[in-house]
Scaffold this motif. Structure first.
Motif, PDB file in Angstrom:
ATOM      1  N   UNK A   1      -4.085   8.904  -2.669  1.00 15.19           N
ATOM      2  CA  UNK A   1      -2.959   9.663  -3.224  1.00 15.19           C
ATOM      3  C   UNK A   1      -3.352  11.113  -3.446  1.00 15.19           C
TER       4      UNK A   1
ATOM      5  N   UNK B   1      -8.848  -7.726  -3.227  1.00 21.42           N
ATOM      6  CA  UNK B   1      -7.948  -6.597  -2.939  1.00 21.42           C
ATOM      7  C   UNK B   1      -6.503  -7.038  -3.155  1.00 21.42           C
TER       8      UNK B   1
ATOM      9  N   UNK C   1       0.826  -1.211   0.000  1.00 23.42           N
ATOM     10  CA  UNK C   1       0.000   0.000   0.000  1.00 23.42           C
ATOM     11  C   UNK C   1       0.860   1.262   0.000  1.00 23.42           C
TER      12      UNK C   1
ATOM     13  N   UNK D   1       7.610  -4.200 -13.189  1.00 21.34           N
ATOM     14  CA  UNK D   1       8.031  -4.597 -14.531  1.00 21.34           C
ATOM     15  C   UNK D   1       8.518  -3.398 -15.345  1.00 21.34           C
ATOM     16  N   UNK D   2       7.766  -2.297 -15.268  1.00 14.35           N
ATOM     17  CA  UNK D   2       8.188  -1.090 -16.003  1.00 14.35           C
ATOM     18  C   UNK D   2       9.506  -0.564 -15.451  1.00 14.35           C
TER      19      UNK D   2
ATOM     20  N   UNK E   1       2.418   1.598  -3.557  1.00 14.87           N
ATOM     21  CA  UNK E   1       1.507   2.083  -4.599  1.00 14.87           C
ATOM     22  C   UNK E   1       1.173   3.557  -4.428  1.00 14.87           C
ATOM     23  N   UNK E   2       1.033   3.985  -3.177  1.00 17.08           N
ATOM     24  CA  UNK E   2       0.601   5.361  -2.953  1.00 17.08           C
ATOM     25  C   UNK E   2       1.778   6.280  -2.650  1.00 17.08           C
ATOM     26  N   UNK E   3       2.945   5.689  -2.457  1.00 17.95           N
ATOM     27  CA  UNK E   3       4.191   6.421  -2.209  1.00 17.95           C
ATOM     28  C   UNK E   3       4.123   7.302  -0.951  1.00 17.95           C
TER      29      UNK E   3
ATOM     30  N   UNK F   1       3.146  -5.500  -9.480  1.00 20.62           N
ATOM     31  CA  UNK F   1       3.873  -6.247 -10.522  1.00 20.62           C
ATOM     32  C   UNK F   1       4.022  -5.403 -11.793  1.00 20.62           C
ATOM     33  N   UNK F   2       2.941  -4.690 -12.124  1.00 15.36           N
ATOM     34  CA  UNK F   2       2.966  -3.857 -13.324  1.00 15.36           C
ATOM     35  C   UNK F   2       3.999  -2.747 -13.212  1.00 15.36           C
ATOM     36  N   UNK F   3       4.019  -2.071 -12.068  1.00 13.80           N
ATOM     37  CA  UNK F   3       4.979  -0.981 -11.860  1.00 13.80           C
ATOM     38  C   UNK F   3       6.402  -1.533 -11.812  1.00 13.80           C
TER      39      UNK F   3
ATOM     40  N   UNK G   1     -11.022  -0.805  -4.980  1.00 13.15           N
ATOM     41  CA  UNK G   1      -9.607  -0.670  -4.599  1.00 13.15           C
ATOM     42  C   UNK G   1      -8.962   0.482  -5.358  1.00 13.15           C
TER      43      UNK G   1
ATOM     44  N   UNK H   1       1.888  -4.212 -20.914  1.00  8.46           N
ATOM     45  CA  UNK H   1       2.311  -4.815 -19.643  1.00  8.46           C
ATOM     46  C   UNK H   1       1.265  -5.851 -19.212  1.00  8.46           C
TER      47      UNK H   1
ATOM     48  N   UNK I   1      -1.262  -7.056  -8.793  1.00 11.86           N
ATOM     49  CA  UNK I   1      -1.067  -6.753 -10.209  1.00 11.86           C
ATOM     50  C   UNK I   1      -0.533  -5.342 -10.418  1.00 11.86           C
ATOM     51  N   UNK I   2      -1.006  -4.402  -9.626  1.00  7.97           N
ATOM     52  CA  UNK I   2      -0.510  -3.027  -9.767  1.00  7.97           C
ATOM     53  C   UNK I   2       0.983  -2.971  -9.438  1.00  7.97           C
TER      54      UNK I   2
ATOM     55  N   UNK J   1      -0.890  -5.255 -15.997  1.00  8.15           N
ATOM     56  CA  UNK J   1      -1.844  -4.151 -16.085  1.00  8.15           C
ATOM     57  C   UNK J   1      -2.943  -4.477 -17.087  1.00  8.15           C
TER      58      UNK J   1
ATOM     59  N   UNK K   1      -5.761  -7.141  -6.923  1.00 10.98           N
ATOM     60  CA  UNK K   1      -5.559  -5.848  -7.590  1.00 10.98           C
ATOM     61  C   UNK K   1      -4.218  -5.243  -7.168  1.00 10.98           C
TER      62      UNK K   1
END
Lengths: 298, 298
Positions: free
Chosen positions: B291, A280, A190, A293-294, A193-195, A289-291, B283, B204, A286-287, B207, A283
C-alpha cells in the motif's frame, strides 16, 4: 424457450440483458421497487462506448409461478438459503443453474430434490449502476458443468447463444468451480485490503510475492488443481483486467457485505478439518472480516 | 540550560513547545520555510480546549553551530542516516538523546563517536497541523534510558521538567525500546491496514484475535519480554487511546512514507537470521509495504 433468472444484482441483470435478446426471459427480483423499474425501463447494458436495452418480463420472488424450461439462480452465495422454499415449490424436472462464487454452497445444492442441477462459473465483469442499468466491463465467457442429471434445455442455450455472450461446457463441475475460486482467492481479498486495481497485484513486488505464496497455500488444500490452474494464468488474468476494481474491493469501499465467507471462509474450514497450516489465508480472512464488520456498523 | 532539538516534525515541535517554556531551546529544521514560520510565530500547542505558544530559537540544520548542553534527535528513523555528518561535527561530550521508534537504529547509534548517548521512548500523542502548530492529543510521558556514558545534563531535564510533560528514567534501554516496539507492532500496522481507530482493535473480534496471535509471534522473537509487556497492557493502551488514529494509519491515508521498516522490517530480519517462523508479521509487512508503495507513486 422460457428462462427464469432469480436475482436482480449485476450477474442477474447481465444474463437477463443478453439472454433476453433471444429467449423468453423472466427476471425474478426481491424488491417491488426494482420490479417497477425493470417493467418501466427494461435492462440497459453499457459496453465499451455503446449500449443496448432489452425488455424482459419481471416478477417478484414471492409471486412467481415458476414454469420455465430452466432457471438460473444468480443471487450471492450468502443469499441462497432463503431461496430453499421457493425452489422446493418448483417442478423437480426443471433444470437449475447455479452461478455462485466459491464452493461452499455445493453440498446444499446437491441435497436439493431436483433431478437436473448445473453449476456455472462467470468470467464476465459487471458493475450495476442502478436497478435497471449495468456496465459490462470485462467480456469473458460462462463455463457450465453438470452437477447431476441431464443438460436438457441448457444445451439449447449453449448452441443458440449470442456470440458476444458465449457459453462453454465443462466436464468436471468441481474443477470448474475450484479454478474460479483460485482466481477469486488470489485477486479479491488482496485488492480489497490494499485497495488497488487488479493489475497492481502483479506490478507491485510486495503484493505479487504475497499472491505467489497464497497460491502455494491453495495448492496445499487442492494438490490436484496444479494440473488445472497455473500461477502464470492468474497473472495473465490480472494483466487482462489491469484497470478493474475487484468486486470485493467495491464491496469494502461501499461498506457492503463481502463474499469473504464463500471465498476464504470455506477454505479455512477445510484447512482446519484436514490439519493444513495456511497462515496467509488466516491473516487475510481476519483482516477482511474485521474491515467488513466495521463497514456494516461494527 | 541550552537544548538543541533536531527535527521539526510532530515530536520535535512537541518537545520544543514544552521544553522551551523552561529552557533555552533551539529547534533545528531542514526547510527555510519552516524556519521562517517558527521565527515569526513561535510554536503553538493545542491541548484539550486550550493552547499556548512558546517562542524558541530556530536554525537550519546546515548552519547550526551545535553548542548545547545536550541535543535531542527527533527525526524519523529513516531520516537518521543523513544526520551522520552533522552529528560528527559536534562536541563528542555533548549528550545525544534519540527519540526514534523501533530498534533498527540502535547499532548505528552505538557506533557514533559520542561519549554520552541516550534513548527515549515517547508516549505522547501529537499531530502536526502545520510548520508551527500541533495538537497534543494523548498526554503521556517520556521514558529515558542511557545507552552509554553518563546522564549529564539530562538529569537536570528530568528533575526540573514540567508537570504536564514528565520524564521517567529507565534502567535498560533495550527493554524500554522493545516495550514501545511491541505496542507499535500491535497497533500501528493493524490500524493502518483496516483503517480503524485504536479502540476497534480490541472491540472487533476478528482484529482482536489477530492482535493476540501477533503478540505470540513477538514473544517468539523476544521471550524475555514476557516479563515486561503483557497483552492486557496493550489492550489497556488501545482502550485509553480509543478514538486515536495511529501514526501509521495517518501516513497511509496521507500517502506518506510509513515507519513499517523501523517497526516490522527489523523484526523480520531478526526472525530470518534466527530461523523463527512469523507468518502474521510477514503478511502484514507485505500488505503495508504494498500500500505504501502505491501511495508513494508505485
Amino acid at each position: 424457450m422460457k428462462i427464469g433468472i432469480i436475482g436482480g444484482g449485476a450477474v442477474g441483470l447481465l444474463f437477463a440483458g443478453y439472454l433476453g435478446q433471444k429467449f423468453d426471459v423472466t427476471l425474478i427480483v426481491r424488491r417491488e421497487l426494482q420490479l417497477q423499474s425493470l417493467l418501466m425501463n427494461g435492462i440497459t447494458v453499457h459496453k465499451g462506448g455503446s449500449s443496448f436495452t432489452t425488455r424482459v418480463d419481471s416478477d417478484l420472488l414471492t409471486e412467481v409461478s415458476m414454469k420455465f424450461d430452466f432457471v438460473i439462480v444468480a443471487v450471492k452465495e450468502y443469499d441462497l438459503k432463503p431461496l430453499e422454499k421457493v425452489l422446493e415449490l418448483m417442478d423437480k424436472n426443471q433444470p437449475l443453474l447455479f452461478l455462485q462464487n466459491g464452493i461452499g454452497h455445493l453440498e446444499w445444492v446437491e441435497s436439493l430434490p431436483h433431478h437436473n442441477l448445473l453449476a456455472g462459473s462467470v468470467e464476465h465483469g459487471a458493475l450495476k449502476e442502478n436497478d435497471h442499468v449495468l456496465h459490462h466491463l470485462g467480456v469473458g465467457k460462462t463455463n457450465l458443468a453438470l452437477i447431476k442429471g441431464e443438460w436438457g434445455a441448457v444445451e439449447e442455450l449453449v448452441s443458440q447463444s449470442i456470440p458476444s455472450f458465449p457459453f462453454l461446457l465443462k466436464q468436471d463441475f468441481e474443477e470448474m468451480l475450484l479454478t474460479k475460486l483460485f482466481v477469486n482467492v488470489l485477486i479479491n481479498p488482496l485488492t480489497a485490503l490494499t485497495r488497488v486495481r487488479n493489475g497492481k497485484l502483479v506490478e507491485n513486488p510486495h503484493l505479487h510475492q504475497l499472491q505467489r505464496d497464497l497460491f502455494q497455500e491453495l495448492l496445499l488444500l487442492y494438490p490436484h488443481m496444479e494440473r488445472n490452474v497455473s500461477f502464470e494464468g492468474v497473472v495473465e488474468i490480472c494483466n487482462n483486467t489491469y484497470e478493474n476494481r475487484s468486486s470485493m474491493l467495491k464491496d469494502i469501499e461501499s461498506e457492503r457485505k463481502t463474499e469473504i465467507e464463500s471465498i476464504l471462509g470455506v477454505l479455512l474450514e477445510k484447512a482446519q478439518r484436514e490439519h493444513h497450516f495456511v497462515p496467509i489465508m488466516n491473516v487475510v480472512y481476519r483482516l477482511v472480516k474485521g474491515i467488513e464488520r466495521e463497514g456494516l456498523g461494527g
